[in-house]
Design an enzyme around this catalytic site. Structure first.
Site, PDB file in Angstrom:
ATOM      1  N   LYS A  68      26.959  81.034  45.930  1.00  0.00           N
ATOM      2  CA  LYS A  68      26.757  81.276  47.357  1.00  0.00           C
ATOM      3  C   LYS A  68      25.699  80.305  47.900  1.00  0.00           C
ATOM      4  CE  LYS A  68      29.537  84.758  48.437  1.00  0.00           C
ATOM      5  NZ  LYS A  68      30.615  84.577  49.433  1.00  0.00           N
TER       6      LYS A  68
ATOM      7  N   SER B  29      24.895  86.024  50.743  1.00  0.00           N
ATOM      8  CA  SER B  29      24.441  87.314  50.213  1.00  0.00           C
ATOM      9  C   SER B  29      22.956  87.302  49.855  1.00  0.00           C
ATOM     10  CB  SER B  29      25.274  87.604  48.961  1.00  0.00           C
ATOM     11  OG  SER B  29      24.667  88.554  48.135  1.00  0.00           O
TER      12      SER B  29
ATOM     13  N   TYR C  10      26.982  84.249  40.813  1.00  0.00           N
ATOM     14  CA  TYR C  10      27.430  84.547  42.176  1.00  0.00           C
ATOM     15  C   TYR C  10      26.405  84.023  43.187  1.00  0.00           C
ATOM     16  CZ  TYR C  10      28.751  87.554  46.153  1.00  0.00           C
ATOM     17  OH  TYR C  10      29.121  88.041  47.386  1.00  0.00           O
TER      18      TYR C  10
END
Lengths: 335, 335
Positions: free
Chosen positions: A161, A133, A157
């Protein structure tokens, strides 16, 4: 060709599965299409196999479980795998709220899946497409984010990732798993109701007015976003599985192409598609919290690497709106 | 001030402990020196406490164990901690040979140590200095590596260090542990016998001739390296623990300053210190494997961020050679 899709219940997961089953094949290591022989859909709740596809010639199995549960992973990997699409993840807001959950699902389960894929295909030939992302980027960013810009994530997050990207990189370099990471732009226009993502407005301000409903835009008109349509993302996920390994060179992470648009430009595309009446359904109501989060996302990328590897971008934001109308509003493609 | 040093048996670990005990204090959160009250040295084999320091006023405890063993970690954290220097690691060649070992020690143990530090200081005030490496960089690098250049590691060691950097970043951002990562240049001149590191020649070609012994240089004279002296590294580790948290801004990783030197320049510094006779003890014997590894390391860095945060560099390679003579060859500082 044995395929696994994790997170198959998700919005992109469902579209990817539909596209896979419609294609009926994926390119093999030498580039020639190999028919799908076995498709396994994995998610926390057993994914429904679309009725239109269930009676096809490809056996589709639906498996429910938690990827961080070794027994569930065993069930999933039974029968081996040639291509794994790993979409399962805890979303940004949830990973921020519950650090342990995010680490367990977004990082530990990715590691476990890489290990299980390696075990299932000891020759290292199994391909694994990992979805990362733009959230890996943050902090003091250059005006245009390049392929060689260092990730300094400002969310758990993003960290999870970015760590997973590194694992994919090493498993590929060592010949354990033929992994490929694609970093996804903000996906617009999503169907369905708004969710709790800070980016949900970017879909709402197009989708709701098209459906005759009102929408709130919590950020100023000049807010920039880097976006791609669901169609474009699905095409690029299939492409990611098909790029010959040697073409990746030293790194296995690719920032996908997207469009740099402002909210004002998005609204102009809506006006072109559905008129001033639709635009009038958008109300600007500043939300400082969402404004701050969205402003921290990079909006401009140079994606030379993706272009060189043959990944595609949407033609325009107008085309994104049109694709949504065609794919989600039952209006047939008139082109 | 309660201090923990992991990897305390290592070459830098021993020097850091000596410097800490000699200083007798470290700056507290407000910058004023706080006397050391408890120093714990951790390594696989119980670290020896230098005799000259053992009878000082600071209680020094030596603890043997494996950081990935929860019981050992418990023993280490008993009594809490204000500053943790985390130097323990499996070296590059070993992490490449044994992937599981490298993951367990270089990544999982770092994660466990971060968690244990968070538990020991629930207010998040404990500082943790993590030592990373130029090995996070690789692949198609720019001529000069910048602070914002993306790590694309070409070794498992580099991947494990880069993943740990990301964890330190997130634990700091969330207020779990006040973590700080420093990426170390190649450390030259190391005392003692050559080891199995590809970089060992960089110390050998200075150390052995100074000791009247012959040395082999496996790379060409124009090979570039980015180096720092042990003195400089130790000073920067202490500084890393002292920088006020707010000054790091969005990221917690800092590439330390170093000197960009060629092998030819290193040899000239040796000539200035010890004459042509010493230089004549170096024999060039090309080793394709070592040449390739060393050539893959970036040799030029822009370390503006480190400079802005007050980290220091060696004055010259001549000063590095001089420091080795003073610190390791029993020659008193004549300045």
């Amino acid at each position: 060709m044995r395929i696994i899709v994790t997170g198959a219940n998700g919005f992109i997961g469902r579209k990817l599965v539909a596209a896979l089953l419609q294609a009926g094949s994926l390119p093999g290591p030498d580039g020639t299409p190999v028919p799908l022989s076995d498709v396994r859909l994995f998610d926390v709740v057993a994914p429904e196999v679309p009725a239109a596809l269930a009676n096809g010639t490809v056996p589709v199995r639906s498996i429910a479980g938690d990827l961080s549960d070794p027994a569930a992973l065993d069930r999933l990997m039974t029968g081996g795998a040639d291509v794994v699409f790993h979409l399962a993840a805890v979303v940004s807001a949830q990973a921020e709220e519950d650090f342990g959950l995010g680490m367990r699902v977004n990082f530990d389960a990715t590691r476990a899946l890489l290990d299980a894929t390696r075990t299932a295909a000891p020759d290292g030939a199994a391909r694994l497409v990992f979805t990362s992302s733009v959230a890996v980027f943050g902090g003091d960013l250059p005006h245009v984010v390049r392929d060689d810009t260092a990730p300094v994530p400002q969310s758990s997050y993003g960290v999870q990732k970015a760590m997973s990207e590194l694992l994919v990189q090493d498993y590929a370099r060592r010949g354990f798993v033929d992994g490929r990471t694609v970093r996804l732009p903000t996906i617009v226009v999503r169907p369905g109701p708004p969710n709790k993502a800070a980016s949900t407005f970017a879909s709402s301000i197009i989708r709701e007015p098209l459906n005759g409903e009102s929408a709130i835009c919590p950020v100023p008109e000049d807010t920039g976003l880097f976006v791609a349509s669901p169609r474009c993302i699905v095409a690029n996920l299939l492409h990611a599985a098909s790029v010959p390994a040697a073409r990746f060179g030293h790194g296995r992470t690719v920032m996908l192409p997207g469009l740099s648009v402002t909210v004002a430009e998005m609204i102009e595309a809506l006006r072109a598609e559905a008129g001033a009446e639709a635009v009038a359904r958008i109300r600007f109501e500043d939300d400082a919290r969402i404004r701050a989060i969205v402003a921290s996302w990079p909006a401009r990328f140079q994606t030379d690497r993706a272009a060189a590897l043959g990944f595609q971008a949407d033609a325009s934001f107008a085309a994104i709106v049109r694709a949504f109308v065609e794919d989600e509003m039952g209006v047939p493609n008139q082109e």
